[in-house]
Design an enzyme around this catalytic site. Sequence first.
Site, PDB file in Angstrom:
ATOM      1  N   SER A  44       1.907  -0.353  -1.031  1.00  0.00           N
ATOM      2  CA  SER A  44       2.861   0.710  -1.358  1.00  0.00           C
ATOM      3  C   SER A  44       4.066   0.121  -2.076  1.00  0.00           C
ATOM      4  O   SER A  44       4.403  -1.058  -1.891  1.00  0.00           O
ATOM      5  CB  SER A  44       3.337   1.414  -0.081  1.00  0.00           C
TER       6      SER A  44
ATOM      7  N   TYR B  51       6.381   0.686   8.505  1.00  0.00           N
ATOM      8  CA  TYR B  51       5.575   0.998   7.328  1.00  0.00           C
ATOM      9  C   TYR B  51       5.801  -0.010   6.193  1.00  0.00           C
ATOM     10  O   TYR B  51       4.853  -0.614   5.684  1.00  0.00           O
ATOM     11  CB  TYR B  51       5.865   2.407   6.837  1.00  0.00           C
TER      12      TYR B  51
END
Length: 270
Positions: free
Chosen positions: A142, A156
């Site tokens: 990401s 995350y």
Amino acid sequence: MSQARPLSLITGASAGIGTAFARALAARGHDVVLTARRTERLETLATELRTTHGINATVITNDLADPHAVEQVCQTLDERGLQVDWLINNAGYGVPGRFDQVDWPVHADFFRVLMTAPTELAWRLIRGMRERRYGRIVNVASLAGHVPGTAGHTLYAASKAYMIKFSQSLALENKAVGVHACALCPGFTKSEFHDVTGTRSMMNKLPAYMWQTAEQVVQEGIDAVERGDAVYVTGRFNRAVKSLFKLMPDRMALTLSAKQSKRYRTQDKR
């Protein structure tokens, strides 16, 4: 490659980027192995791919939060004589909320799905790729792995930063034998991700230029791993964001990240 067609294993194939990868690779003539927790969705997708592209589609239902899931998947592959040429480590999700307000078993499951399972899959499958001198590993990371962590999704960004560094090392170790590894780093992508985390209403307020479709992300990812890119950030906007944060002093980057993160996260309990 020892099989008539290359074989791709896609985790988290029941929705979003995973489904888009399955469709794109099937369109390229790959047989596919689809894994996720939702059997009905996987079977529907497998039927679509067989009908549309005339390829073999195998469904293996599993939950990567189970410590034995990867071993069981690979055992099934061995029993069926399937050799994986492309590994798409896509399964993932976010855990919203302040770190200490989430039960530890939830965090432990998150680690297994986003870090331990993809690492183990790569470890178990890369030996065969090296022996055949061909393989592709796409670790869906990401943009979050390139910018400061934010409040409200504590693990995350950390997990995605790990996947980026892991992919770089895999790429360096294996490129000379025809095995390419790539950390694919999308930004905001149209999928079910934000429905699961309960932030859909906030996401809908973001401007359209910040978003990509899953299909756009996947096409860029396939091109990147074929080129041999160890890390690839999709979309011009996301690449600009990465460059901006890289040039900023750490304190300024953290301040900006803190301000922006309030736009797309739920409020903490006090």
